[in-house]
Design a protein around this motif. Structure first.
Motif, PDB file in Angstrom:
ATOM      1  N   ARG A 154      -9.255  -3.807   1.241  1.00  0.00           N
ATOM      2  CA  ARG A 154      -9.758  -4.897   0.415  1.00  0.00           C
ATOM      3  C   ARG A 154      -8.787  -6.082   0.400  1.00  0.00           C
ATOM      4  O   ARG A 154      -9.195  -7.234   0.321  1.00  0.00           O
ATOM      5  N   TYR A 155      -7.476  -5.798   0.473  1.00  0.00           N
ATOM      6  CA  TYR A 155      -6.476  -6.864   0.342  1.00  0.00           C
ATOM      7  C   TYR A 155      -6.031  -7.459   1.683  1.00  0.00           C
ATOM      8  O   TYR A 155      -5.546  -8.578   1.723  1.00  0.00           O
ATOM      9  N   VAL A 198      -7.935   0.357  -0.778  1.00  0.00           N
ATOM     10  CA  VAL A 198      -7.179  -0.738  -1.425  1.00  0.00           C
ATOM     11  C   VAL A 198      -6.578  -1.637  -0.337  1.00  0.00           C
ATOM     12  O   VAL A 198      -6.680  -2.865  -0.398  1.00  0.00           O
ATOM     13  N   TYR A 199      -5.957  -1.000   0.692  1.00  0.00           N
ATOM     14  CA  TYR A 199      -5.403  -1.787   1.807  1.00  0.00           C
ATOM     15  C   TYR A 199      -6.494  -2.660   2.422  1.00  0.00           C
ATOM     16  O   TYR A 199      -6.313  -3.849   2.655  1.00  0.00           O
ATOM     17  N   ILE A 247      -6.537   4.856  -1.426  1.00  0.00           N
ATOM     18  CA  ILE A 247      -5.432   3.930  -1.116  1.00  0.00           C
ATOM     19  C   ILE A 247      -5.728   3.145   0.157  1.00  0.00           C
ATOM     20  O   ILE A 247      -5.425   1.955   0.254  1.00  0.00           O
ATOM     21  N   THR A 261       0.837  -1.210   0.000  1.00  0.00           N
ATOM     22  CA  THR A 261       0.000   0.000   0.000  1.00  0.00           C
ATOM     23  C   THR A 261       0.868   1.254   0.000  1.00  0.00           C
ATOM     24  O   THR A 261       0.585   2.210  -0.737  1.00  0.00           O
TER      25      THR A 261
END
Lengths: 69, 237
Positions: free
Chosen positions: B80-81, B77-78, B74, A46
């Motif tokens: 989701r993963y 995104v973190y 962002i 990230t």
């Protein structure tokens, strides 16, 4: 930040994001890159993605970055 | 270190603290779980986004909009993963995509308030913006203190809020104290360190008198947190 540095940051950040964020965890571990826990690797990816995005912004708007100095 | 500009650092910290303050208060009001692991990652990602953009691209309307979109995107995104750190059958979490827009709005407001603080010197809105930012930063620091020290742990690293009504008192006390300070001592004769000390002590004392401090040490910690929130707001302007 110079243009050359921004390009380097974009490439390194994108590689980190690709490795630790978007590849399957089993593949990363089989390559010997299984550092820390899964969520630690995702955080590294990230931060890599963030560095890549900010570098891309710097490359797209060079005059704005120059004026901010 | 020449690259580590103190004002950029203070600006980034106060925007991040205010954004997290808005966000945590909203989640507490709507009964969403607020836990340390989640808040810590959100704080890190938002802080790095604000810091890198301000440091490289400077401050302004365009940079503010880019920051408000990039940071929450962002972080999403973190989210989701990463593997879940709380049992979602027991806790309601803000994993819905609509929270992305909410986070962007909170970050945009925090950025606007902090940026306006340095642009509108001498205007009527400045003390209000300063008081608002200091109180939001104080409430975030207070909630951080609560999560790391005071709350009984569920599992070693998962600490979840139970009762937080006193957070509103922290918000109100800090807001009132900063407003009073700005109204009576805005001419600058009172040193930043002295006003930080006064606001911290008055805040710590008020919380202790209102019965929200568990011990004297607890009051001292709260006084320090209020002082830090105020000094960061001053340093970012």
């Amino acid at each position: 930040m110079s243009t050359k540095t921004a390009i380097w940051c974009l490439v390194i950040g994108a590689i980190l994001a690709l490795l630790f964020l978007f590849l399957p965890p089993k593949l990363i571990i089989s390559w010997g890159l299984g550092i820390g826990r899964h969520n630690d690797r995702v955080l590294v990816g990230t931060i890599g993605l963030l560095v890549a995005v900010v570098s891309a912004y710097r490359l797209l708007r060079p005059t704005l970055a120059e004026n901010s100095k | 270190m020449a690259w580590l500009n103190k004002q950029v650092l203070a600006f980034s910290l106060i925007v991040t603290l205010a954004m997290n303050g808005f966000d945590m208060l909203f989640h507490l009001l709507e009964d969403t779980a607020v836990h340390l692991g989640y808040v810590a990652v959100k704080f890190t990602v938002i802080f790095l986004t604000v810091f890198l953009i301000v440091h490289i691209m400077g401050r302004g309307k365009e940079q503010g909009i880019v920051t408000s979109i990039t940071g929450p995107a962002i972080f999403y995104v973190y989210y989701r993963y990463a593997s879940p750190t709380l049992d979602r059958t027991l806790f309601k979490l803000d994993e819905n995509v609509t929270y992305l827009f909410l986070h962007a709005a909170f970050l945009g407001i925090a950025y606007y308030l902090t940026h306006s603080l340095s642009q509108r010197e001498g205007t009527m809105s400045q003390p209000i913006f300063k008081a608002l930012l200091a109180s939001l930063a104080a409430s975030t620091l207070e909630m951080g203190y609560h999560m790391t020290v005071l709350t009984p742990t569920l599992v070693s690293e998962l600490k979840v809020f139970e009762s937080v009504s006193y957070i509103y008192l922290v918000l109100a006390v800090t807001f009132a104290l900063v407003l009073v300070k700005e109204a009576f001592w805005s001419s600058g004769w009172i040193h930043l360190g002295a006003s930080m000390l006064l606001i911290g002590l008055a805040g710590g004392l008020t919380l202790w008198m209102a019965g929200w401090s568990f011990s004297l040490l607890d009051s001292v910690v709260r006084a320090i947190l209020l002082g830090i929130a105020y000094s960061l707001t001053e340093a970012s302007a």
